[in-house]
Design a protein around this motif. Structure first.
Motif, mmCIF file in Angstrom:
data_model
loop_
_atom_site.group_PDB
_atom_site.id
_atom_site.type_symbol
_atom_site.label_atom_id
_atom_site.label_comp_id
_atom_site.label_asym_id
_atom_site.label_seq_id
_atom_site.Cartn_x
_atom_site.Cartn_y
_atom_site.Cartn_z
ATOM 1 N N LEU A 98 0.832 -1.204 0.000
ATOM 2 C CA LEU A 98 0.000 0.000 0.000
ATOM 3 C C LEU A 98 0.870 1.259 0.000
ATOM 4 O O LEU A 98 0.630 2.194 -0.760
ATOM 5 N N GLU A 100 3.955 1.561 -1.082
ATOM 6 C CA GLU A 100 4.680 1.723 -2.350
ATOM 7 C C GLU A 100 3.762 2.190 -3.465
ATOM 8 O O GLU A 100 4.167 2.943 -4.332
ATOM 9 N N GLU A 101 2.523 1.724 -3.454
ATOM 10 C CA GLU A 101 1.629 2.084 -4.545
ATOM 11 C C GLU A 101 1.022 3.461 -4.358
ATOM 12 O O GLU A 101 0.811 4.189 -5.328
ATOM 13 N N LYS A 102 0.686 3.827 -3.117
ATOM 14 C CA LYS A 102 -0.103 5.040 -2.920
ATOM 15 C C LYS A 102 0.696 6.220 -2.393
ATOM 16 O O LYS A 102 0.419 7.362 -2.730
ATOM 17 N N ASN A 148 9.621 9.694 -14.694
ATOM 18 C CA ASN A 148 9.368 8.538 -15.536
ATOM 19 C C ASN A 148 8.523 7.505 -14.808
ATOM 20 O O ASN A 148 7.526 7.000 -15.324
ATOM 21 N N ARG A 149 8.946 7.224 -13.574
ATOM 22 C CA ARG A 149 8.236 6.214 -12.796
ATOM 23 C C ARG A 149 6.783 6.621 -12.579
ATOM 24 O O ARG A 149 5.860 5.825 -12.743
ATOM 25 N N LEU A 152 4.773 6.428 -15.908
ATOM 26 C CA LEU A 152 4.526 5.088 -16.418
ATOM 27 C C LEU A 152 3.546 4.320 -15.558
ATOM 28 O O LEU A 152 2.767 3.522 -16.044
ATOM 29 N N PRO A 157 -4.260 7.077 -19.709
ATOM 30 C CA PRO A 157 -5.590 7.670 -19.799
ATOM 31 C C PRO A 157 -6.461 7.124 -18.682
ATOM 32 O O PRO A 157 -6.211 6.037 -18.202
ATOM 33 N N PRO A 158 -7.514 7.773 -18.182
ATOM 34 C CA PRO A 158 -8.051 9.053 -18.638
ATOM 35 C C PRO A 158 -7.349 10.296 -18.096
ATOM 36 O O PRO A 158 -7.857 11.391 -18.236
ATOM 37 N N LEU A 159 -6.177 10.108 -17.471
ATOM 38 C CA LEU A 159 -5.464 11.293 -16.985
ATOM 39 C C LEU A 159 -4.510 11.716 -18.077
ATOM 40 O O LEU A 159 -3.553 11.011 -18.378
ATOM 41 N N ARG A 171 -4.172 12.796 -3.999
ATOM 42 C CA ARG A 171 -5.383 12.282 -3.384
ATOM 43 C C ARG A 171 -5.146 10.893 -2.822
ATOM 44 O O ARG A 171 -5.525 10.571 -1.694
ATOM 45 N N GLU A 175 -5.243 9.671 1.126
ATOM 46 C CA GLU A 175 -6.072 8.547 1.565
ATOM 47 C C GLU A 175 -5.224 7.510 2.268
ATOM 48 O O GLU A 175 -5.618 6.960 3.307
ATOM 49 N N PRO B 68 -11.935 3.355 -21.788
ATOM 50 C CA PRO B 68 -11.519 4.731 -21.511
ATOM 51 C C PRO B 68 -10.131 4.833 -20.913
ATOM 52 O O PRO B 68 -9.480 5.860 -21.049
ATOM 53 N N SER B 69 -9.647 3.785 -20.226
ATOM 54 C CA SER B 69 -8.317 3.903 -19.640
ATOM 55 C C SER B 69 -7.302 3.028 -20.358
ATOM 56 O O SER B 69 -6.163 2.931 -19.943
ATOM 57 N N ALA B 113 -5.241 -2.476 1.632
ATOM 58 C CA ALA B 113 -3.827 -2.860 1.613
ATOM 59 C C ALA B 113 -3.646 -4.196 0.882
ATOM 60 O O ALA B 113 -2.735 -4.344 0.056
ATOM 61 N N GLU B 116 -3.955 -3.827 -2.820
ATOM 62 C CA GLU B 116 -2.715 -3.293 -3.390
ATOM 63 C C GLU B 116 -1.654 -4.370 -3.474
ATOM 64 O O GLU B 116 -0.866 -4.409 -4.421
ATOM 65 N N ASN B 120 0.132 -5.226 -6.782
ATOM 66 C CA ASN B 120 1.568 -4.973 -6.811
ATOM 67 C C ASN B 120 2.334 -6.240 -7.168
ATOM 68 O O ASN B 120 3.267 -6.210 -7.952
ATOM 69 N N ALA B 171 10.921 0.833 -14.882
ATOM 70 C CA ALA B 171 10.699 1.974 -13.984
ATOM 71 C C ALA B 171 10.443 1.524 -12.556
ATOM 72 O O ALA B 171 10.845 2.192 -11.605
#
Lengths: 300, 275
Positions: A98, A100-102, A148-149, A152, A157-159, A171, A175, B68-69, B113, B116, B120, B171
């Motif tokens: 969690l 590492e991802e967020k 880069n990280r 990637l 998309p959609p961002l 955000r 959280e 869409p993504s 968690a 993820e 991950n 990356a």
């Protein structure tokens, strides 16, 4: 007896033993498990920091990522997770994922991509700790790798623009901080009264956000609204990283340390400048002798 | 999407009930779909089954480009299109159906968690195996990925996708890993999931949540997909409570309606756990 172990990592500032999250994680784990590490910080030497910092050197083994370093320490019988149940061990892995991802993308963004922060704090700080020609190149490279990280992993998309990606990662990070705060609750550490691997990772990621003084600090402001996480960081800093400094009261030691750090930085900058002047003088001398040598046949 | 736009979409979503003709789009199941996409698709199907929301599975060769993504699966509900499990869970919650309402704050944190952790480790390992392991790439991935398209488009598209995935692996630091290290990570992840599940029927005791759907999607696909070697499925088979968990969910949510297309999608061209 275990072989002597040396840890090479980035040094500390703003009251932290290290400014780099992964180095801080390893140092915290070493304190929790009682592993005797000699910490060598990277200062302006020609032993250029290659790629993965922190690096653990023991006899002839060189180990580079925090997870692998912690595994190695556990195999050497320095295990801070000894009393955890199987389920708690599983929870540790999940919460680290969690983080590492967020949280990591926003941390990288605050340090390396946010323009004001990078130009006024991060780049000069890291440049002053790397030897001269590399200091012009390496901070830029680290910044490009961070961007880069983020692009990637989070930037599809959609961002479509960097601002949308930034909004999303902050955000997510806020959280994540809320979730960590709820999980910690009122206890001292995440699994009871003794710190474990998860505490080392959370401390490593949170302490730089909490302590480093940046111009743009939205993540730090959010963190300061979660008092149990701030208390968690402060507790670890006072209990595990100040006790090694004997004698002086923490406040006095703080100002003395801060003054000393400022002095060393000034001295570093001056010696950097002196080095550059010496290099240019040497080049001038070499040029004049070269020109003289060339012009002698003409004067006969 | 900005916060305002998101709030607006949520309002729109909440306004209408779930229609009968909701559709889930994925790639062609027999010839084209890959391990990781199949796992994600199955996770969404399981989640919608657990919420008791009817959905029909539509297979299209260009599902990835319609999304869409850029990721499959995506659902087409009313006049909205939502892709990937996370946003779909939010969307379904806005319509008033939720599996995780009964959890307290700490349990919700744990659930997020663990989700993820699966994304991950398991998903990244699946992507590594199918795009960075040379043997699998040559024999399975390249032929399958571009199969609906004529030569040379099929080769170009699959090389392009492989390049993108390899960039991402580099990356996040997985480019330097060997296959054994990746399988070890999978083992560690399965061990963590197995220890968390214990002897309970679902991860949060009596009721399934989106975490159960996600874990089922990935583990079932790993167990029933034929790859070059069986090493990946062996790692999962080492944990008997995980295989029992998959069997239980398959029986409860996918065997009930034999003519239902989602049950057929679950079995697709692969072996069922029951046989």
């Amino acid at each position: 007896m275990a072989a002597p172990m040396e840890l090479r990592c980035w040094e500390g500032d703003w009251g932290l033993p290290s400014v780099h999250p992964e180095s801080l994680t390893v140092m915290a784990y070493a304190k929790f498990s009682g592993a005797p590490l000699t910490v060598n910080t990277i200062s302006r030497s020609w032993k250029a920091p290659k790629g993965d910092i922190p690096v653990l050197i023991s006899e002839d083994k060189v180990i580079s990522q925090p997870a692998k370093i912690l595994n190695f320490l556990r195999k050497q019988k320095y295990n801070a997770d000894y009393e955890l149940s199987a389920k708690q061990g599983a929870d540790t892995l999940a919460y680290i994922a969690l983080l590492e991802e967020k949280l990591l993308p926003a941390l990288l963004h605050t340090f390396w991509i946010e323009a004001e922060n990078y130009c006024s704090v991060t780049k000069p700080w890291f440049a002053s700790r790397i030897a001269f020609p590399l200091s012009l190149y390496l901070p830029g490279k680290m910044s490009r790798e961070a961007l880069n990280r983020i692009l990637l992993t989070k930037g599809g998309p959609p961002l479509y623009s960097l601002t949308e990606v930034e909004a999303q990662i902050y955000r997510d990070a806020k959280e994540c901080l809320n979730l960590l705060s709820k999980r910690l609750g009122t206890s001292q550490f995440f699994f009871g009264d003794t710190p474990t691997t998860l505490d080392a990772f959370v401390f490593g990621f949170l302490a730089p956000v909490y302590k480093v003084c940046f111009p743009r600090v939205q993540l730090q402001e959010h963190l300061k609204q979660l008092p149990n996480l701030c208390r968690f960081c402060d507790d670890i800093l006072t209990c595990y990283f100040r006790l090694s400094v004997s004698g002086h009261s923490p406040a006095g030691q703080d100002t003395a340390d801060a003054n000393l750090q400022k002095l060393t930085q000034l001295v570093d900058k001056e010696s950097n400048l002196i080095e550059k002047i010496r290099l240019s003088l040497f080049l001038c001398r070499w040029m004049t002798t070269f020109v003289r040598a060339l012009s002698t046949p003409l004067v006969s | 999407m900005s916060l305002v736009a998101e709030a607006f979409v949520t309002q729109l979503a909440a306004a209408e009930p779930w229609p009968e003709n909701a559709a889930l789009y994925q790639q062609l199941k027999d010839e084209q779909i890959l391990l990781s996409d199949n796992a994600s698709s199955l996770a969404v199907q399981a989640f919608l089954q657990m919420c008791n929301l009817p959905i029909r599975v539509v297979c299209r060769a260009n599902a990835e480009y319609m999304s869409p993504s850029g990721k499959v699966p995506f659902i087409h509900v009313g006049n909205q299109v939502v892709s990937e499990l996370g946003p779909i869970v939010q969307f379904v919650k806005a319509k008033g159906h939720s599996l995780s309402d009964g959890l307290d704050e700490v349990q919700k944190a744990e659930m997020k968690a663990y989700m993820e952790l699966v994304n991950n480790m398991l998903l990244t390992a699946e992507l590594y195996l199918q795009w960075c392991d040379d043997v699998t790439v040559e024999e399975i991935t390249h032929p399958r990925y571009g199969s609906p398209y004529p030569w040379p488009l099929n080769r170009i598209l699959s090389y392009q996708k492989q390049w993108e995935v390899k960039r991402k692996m580099k990356a996040i630091g997985w480019a330097g890993k060997t296959l054994e290290q990746v399988l070890e990570d999978v083992d560690q992840c399965c061990q963590a999931l197995s220890q968390r599940l214990g002897t309970q029927p679902y991860f949060f005791n009596k009721q399934p949540t989106e975490l159960d759907a996600l874990v089922f999607g990935h583990l079932f696909t790993i167990l029933t997909t034929q790859l070059i070697t069986d090493e990946l499925s062996e790692k999962v088979k080492n944990y008997s409570n995980l295989t029992a968990f998959c069997r239980r969910i398959e029986q409860q949510y996918f065997e009930v309606h034999d003519k239902d297309s989602s049950a057929i999608a679950a079995r697709s061209a692969k072996r069922s756990l029951l046989r």
